[in-house]
Design a protein around this motif. Structure first.
Motif, PDB file in Angstrom:
ATOM      1  N   ASN A 276     -47.673 -19.784 -19.341  1.00  0.00           N
ATOM      2  CA  ASN A 276     -47.703 -18.326 -20.822  1.00  0.00           C
ATOM      3  C   ASN A 276     -47.554 -17.210 -20.439  1.00  0.00           C
ATOM      4  O   ASN A 276     -46.315 -16.818 -20.602  1.00  0.00           O
ATOM      5  N   ASP A 277     -47.641 -16.578 -19.074  1.00  0.00           N
ATOM      6  CA  ASP A 277     -47.114 -15.156 -18.184  1.00  0.00           C
ATOM      7  C   ASP A 277     -45.946 -15.698 -17.567  1.00  0.00           C
ATOM      8  O   ASP A 277     -44.819 -14.381 -18.154  1.00  0.00           O
ATOM      9  N   LEU A 278     -45.320 -16.395 -17.252  1.00  0.00           N
ATOM     10  CA  LEU A 278     -44.378 -16.836 -15.985  1.00  0.00           C
ATOM     11  C   LEU A 278     -43.442 -16.572 -16.992  1.00  0.00           C
ATOM     12  O   LEU A 278     -42.455 -16.829 -16.048  1.00  0.00           O
ATOM     13  N   LYS A 279     -43.390 -17.520 -18.051  1.00  0.00           N
ATOM     14  CA  LYS A 279     -41.986 -17.460 -18.941  1.00  0.00           C
ATOM     15  C   LYS A 279     -41.571 -16.491 -18.686  1.00  0.00           C
ATOM     16  O   LYS A 279     -40.165 -15.917 -19.552  1.00  0.00           O
ATOM     17  N   ASN A 280     -41.881 -15.532 -19.259  1.00  0.00           N
ATOM     18  CA  ASN A 280     -41.640 -13.721 -19.231  1.00  0.00           C
ATOM     19  C   ASN A 280     -41.359 -13.153 -18.911  1.00  0.00           C
ATOM     20  O   ASN A 280     -41.636 -13.270 -17.306  1.00  0.00           O
ATOM     21  N   GLU A 281     -40.208 -12.548 -19.273  1.00  0.00           N
ATOM     22  CA  GLU A 281     -39.189 -11.653 -17.867  1.00  0.00           C
ATOM     23  C   GLU A 281     -41.394 -10.225 -17.600  1.00  0.00           C
ATOM     24  O   GLU A 281     -41.616  -9.911 -18.790  1.00  0.00           O
ATOM     25  N   ARG A 282     -40.474 -10.373 -16.320  1.00  0.00           N
ATOM     26  CA  ARG A 282     -41.315  -9.377 -15.824  1.00  0.00           C
ATOM     27  C   ARG A 282     -41.680  -8.385 -16.270  1.00  0.00           C
ATOM     28  O   ARG A 282     -42.889  -7.624 -15.950  1.00  0.00           O
ATOM     29  N   MET A 283     -41.043  -7.371 -16.545  1.00  0.00           N
ATOM     30  CA  MET A 283     -40.977  -5.733 -16.804  1.00  0.00           C
ATOM     31  C   MET A 283     -42.024  -6.095 -18.551  1.00  0.00           C
ATOM     32  O   MET A 283     -42.128  -5.025 -18.842  1.00  0.00           O
ATOM     33  N   ASN A 284     -41.478  -7.306 -19.799  1.00  0.00           N
ATOM     34  CA  ASN A 284     -41.978  -6.994 -21.342  1.00  0.00           C
ATOM     35  C   ASN A 284     -43.191  -7.511 -20.548  1.00  0.00           C
ATOM     36  O   ASN A 284     -44.376  -7.746 -19.831  1.00  0.00           O
ATOM     37  N   ASP A 285     -43.932  -6.266 -21.782  1.00  0.00           N
ATOM     38  CA  ASP A 285     -45.444  -6.819 -21.791  1.00  0.00           C
ATOM     39  C   ASP A 285     -45.226  -7.914 -22.765  1.00  0.00           C
ATOM     40  O   ASP A 285     -44.757  -8.017 -23.601  1.00  0.00           O
ATOM     41  N   ILE A 286     -47.192  -8.194 -22.646  1.00  0.00           N
ATOM     42  CA  ILE A 286     -47.343  -9.623 -23.613  1.00  0.00           C
ATOM     43  C   ILE A 286     -48.716  -9.268 -24.257  1.00  0.00           C
ATOM     44  O   ILE A 286     -49.664  -9.244 -23.890  1.00  0.00           O
TER      45      ILE A 286
ATOM     46  N   GLN B  48     -34.472 -11.313  -6.992  1.00  0.00           N
ATOM     47  CA  GLN B  48     -35.146 -10.001  -8.059  1.00  0.00           C
ATOM     48  C   GLN B  48     -37.112  -9.785  -8.239  1.00  0.00           C
ATOM     49  O   GLN B  48     -37.163  -9.142  -9.414  1.00  0.00           O
ATOM     50  N   ALA B  49     -37.055 -10.845  -7.538  1.00  0.00           N
ATOM     51  CA  ALA B  49     -39.012 -10.701  -7.299  1.00  0.00           C
ATOM     52  C   ALA B  49     -39.025 -10.673  -9.033  1.00  0.00           C
ATOM     53  O   ALA B  49     -40.100 -10.806  -9.708  1.00  0.00           O
ATOM     54  N   ASN B  50     -39.308 -11.896  -9.460  1.00  0.00           N
ATOM     55  CA  ASN B  50     -38.679 -12.148 -10.819  1.00  0.00           C
ATOM     56  C   ASN B  50     -39.005 -13.915 -11.111  1.00  0.00           C
ATOM     57  O   ASN B  50     -38.012 -14.670 -11.463  1.00  0.00           O
ATOM     58  N   PRO B  51     -39.889 -14.820 -11.273  1.00  0.00           N
ATOM     59  CA  PRO B  51     -40.722 -16.018 -10.808  1.00  0.00           C
ATOM     60  C   PRO B  51     -39.918 -16.653 -12.710  1.00  0.00           C
ATOM     61  O   PRO B  51     -39.951 -17.727 -12.225  1.00  0.00           O
ATOM     62  N   SER B  52     -39.813 -16.178 -13.212  1.00  0.00           N
ATOM     63  CA  SER B  52     -39.478 -16.112 -14.336  1.00  0.00           C
ATOM     64  C   SER B  52     -38.339 -17.032 -14.789  1.00  0.00           C
ATOM     65  O   SER B  52     -38.169 -17.733 -15.141  1.00  0.00           O
ATOM     66  N   THR B  53     -37.568 -16.595 -13.903  1.00  0.00           N
ATOM     67  CA  THR B  53     -36.272 -17.403 -13.684  1.00  0.00           C
ATOM     68  C   THR B  53     -36.758 -19.237 -13.361  1.00  0.00           C
ATOM     69  O   THR B  53     -36.126 -19.900 -14.031  1.00  0.00           O
ATOM     70  N   ILE B  54     -37.423 -19.010 -12.350  1.00  0.00           N
ATOM     71  CA  ILE B  54     -37.900 -20.261 -12.639  1.00  0.00           C
ATOM     72  C   ILE B  54     -38.712 -21.538 -13.390  1.00  0.00           C
ATOM     73  O   ILE B  54     -38.776 -22.221 -13.664  1.00  0.00           O
ATOM     74  N   ALA B  55     -39.482 -20.727 -14.374  1.00  0.00           N
ATOM     75  CA  ALA B  55     -39.914 -21.233 -15.066  1.00  0.00           C
ATOM     76  C   ALA B  55     -39.206 -21.335 -16.387  1.00  0.00           C
ATOM     77  O   ALA B  55     -38.666 -22.359 -16.987  1.00  0.00           O
TER      78      ALA B  55
END
Length: 557
Positions: free
Chosen positions: A417-427, A495-502
């Motif tokens: 639920n955390d990692l599917k979001n773009e890193r810079m977005n608030d959740i 991009q240091a962004n795991p959401s790409t993999i999620a």
């Protein structure tokens, strides 16, 4: 395929655009009848002094390769259709032979240091700490996948003015027995009470500053209390880390650098970088505020300790890169830190990267420990595991290892639920969204993998090397996604962004489920074997995607 095609287009353009530039321009057409991949020629018109339609026509006539079935120039686009069966064979064979190593690079002898999680001692591990923890852990896994040795550092918040506040709060309202029985909860109570009382009585803040100065000066009583707070917190943190499957190479927090700051300050003085400003000591910087190194009373700050930490880590590990996985509100601090290191003459400062991320919000507002507005991560994990347990009892009560699977699904739901979001977005924090096991969730990806495992068992599938002779239409869409996996990992690292993999895992799961819904797999013929090979490849990549994100992949659900 993208890189191969980009190379051919670059060659057709006499290398007037690099392979990398062309790769960045390639698009996936919205409709299948427009090809598998498309190259728009608009940006070339000015450079080549030709119409984009003519450029597209000229490129289409020149590019050819054994993996290309057809090339069409349509308007200003070069639309390319791949040779489906050939590409599918290459991709599937590679995945099934390499299995979980697909997309893995050989060890390169380089290290990546990751500073992440870093909760504050004597405060509960809240949902606010989740983001740094899971983003940092995923980046460490991704780094290892790409051949680096990942050094995981938990830079604990175990120093600073808050300890002065906590010491004063304990001396005024602390209950030894209550704290020994339930340390974090009781320490949080008196910490919140301190802030409530300090709003009425300003002198409490002065007492807190004095208490912290005493701690810095080595006062025995202050140090004993600090150590007690630290040990109690670490024990509770470790329980959370075990549940999340997160580990560290080092727990050196801020306090570890106390005896290393003197030499840093001395070096700044010797290099003529430290100067006085209103009684405090600062380093002047261009295009940003000066970096404060020492307060008027001589107490050190985050910047002093982070400078010492960066120098210590570089000398100890000689890393190719250092990631600081810290919220975006600290962006200025890290810009200043990197700028000071550069002024000190350290070229390796260019290899330091702040990995900022958005906040975890509750009712649209940032969670605050000092105001008591905090949601404990342990409580959230307990609730999602219970929801998974209930789901299993309703849908698959005969499942073996129900407790283990429920824990893996519940914890996976929170992480995903955390990692599917773009890193810079608030959740926005929402238990309801986390425990929904359909849609864009971790349990949906886990369930897709478990469904494939069941399919493989029923079809008594075992892999032997053999070419595919047939490919379903929906299978081709799945193959195209599988082929991009190594590129997805590279992008996530750069991009240091795991959401790409999620997002990749969700897309692959959706694509396979569409294929599964429209195709009969267990037909007891040669087609069954060919389809199960594709299913097996999907399962391998779903498992590997989840592993990189720090999530388990149960074989049954």
């Amino acid at each position: 395929m993208k890189t191969k095609l980009a190379f051919l287009i670059s060659k057709a353009l006499n290398e007037s655009l690099s392979v990398e530039e062309i790769e960045s321009l390639l698009e996936i057409p919205k409709y299948a009848h427009l090809g598998d991949i498309s190259f728009p020629c608009f940006t070339l018109a000015k450079k080549l002094k030709k119409s984009p339609q003519l450029i597209a026509k000229e490129i289409a006539e020149k590019i050819q390769g054994d993996f290309i079935q057809e090339v069409r120039a349509e308007q200003a686009y070069v639309n390319v259709f791949f040779h489906q069966l050939q590409v599918a064979n290459n991709v599937i064979e590679k995945v099934l032979l390499e299995k979980h190593h697909f997309g893995t690079k050989e060890k390169n002898g380089q290290k990546v240091v990751l500073d992440f999680s870093s909760p504050n001692i004597a405060k509960p591990f809240s949902m606010g700490h989740l983001r740094s923890t899971v983003i940092g852990n995923a980046l460490a896994n991704i780094s290892e996948k790409l051949g680096y040795e990942a050094i995981r550092i938990n830079h604990l918040g175990d120093w600073g003015t808050q300890f002065g506040k906590l010491i004063v709060a304990y001396q005024l309202w602390g209950n030894l027995q209550a704290i020994e029985q339930n340390p974090i909860e009781e320490l949080l109570k008196i910490y919140v009470k301190f802030h409530e009382e300090a709003e009425k009585e300003e002198s409490l803040n002065d007492k807190a500053r004095e208490a912290f100065k005493a701690l810095e000066d080595g006062n025995e009583e202050a140090h004993a209390l600090w150590k007690w707070f630290r040990d109690a917190s670490l024990k509770e943190f470790e329980d959370i880390y075990q549940m999340l499957g997160v580990s560290f190479n080092s727990y050196h927090g801020e306090a570890f650098y106390n005896d290393k700051m003197g030499s840093v300050v001395e070096e700044l003085i010797n290099k003529g970088l430290l100067e006085e400003s209103d009684g405090a000591m600062v380093v002047q910087l261009e295009e940003m505020p000066p970096c404060l190194m020492m307060k008027k009373d001589g107490a050190t700050l985050y910047a002093t300790r982070d400078l010492a930490a960066a120098m210590y880590r570089y000398n100890l590990y000689e890393p190719a890169k250092i990631f600081y996985v810290v919220g975006h509100e600290q962006s200025l601090h890290f810009k200043q830190l990197f700028a000071v290191l550069k002024k000190m003459g350290y070229q390796w400062s260019e290899n330091l990267m702040h990995v900022p991320f958005g906040m975890m919000l509750k009712d649209g507002k940032k969670m605050s420990t000092r105001k008591g507005k905090v949601v404990l991560l342990a409580d959230v994990l307990a609730e999602t595991m219970q929801a998974a347990r209930k789901n299993i009892e309703e849908k698959n009560p005969q499942l073996k290892n129900k407790e283990k699977v429920a824990n893996e699904v519940g914890i996976g739901a929170v992480i995903f639920n955390d990692l599917k979001n773009e890193r810079m977005n608030d959740i926005e924090f929402s238990i309801e969204k986390m425990v929904t096991f359909e849609g864009e969730t971790g349990p949906y990806v886990q369930y897709t993998n478990a469904r494939i495992q069941t399919l493989l068992n029923k079809g008594k599938f075992s892999f032997t090397e053999s070419h595919l002779n047939y490919l379903d239409g929906e299978a081709w869409e799945v193959i195209k996604l599988i082929e991009t996996f190594p590129h997805v990992i590279e992008t996530a690292f750069v991009q240091a962004n795991p959401s790409t993999i999620a997002k990749f895992s969700l897309q692959l799961a959706r694509s396979f489920n569409k294929y599964y819904a429209n195709t009969k797999f267990l037909t007891n013929d040669e087609l069954q074997r060919e389809r199960l090979k594709v299913a097996y490849a999907v399962s391998i990549l779903l498992q590997e995607s989840l592993r990189l994100l720090g999530i388990k992949a149960p074989k049954e659900m």
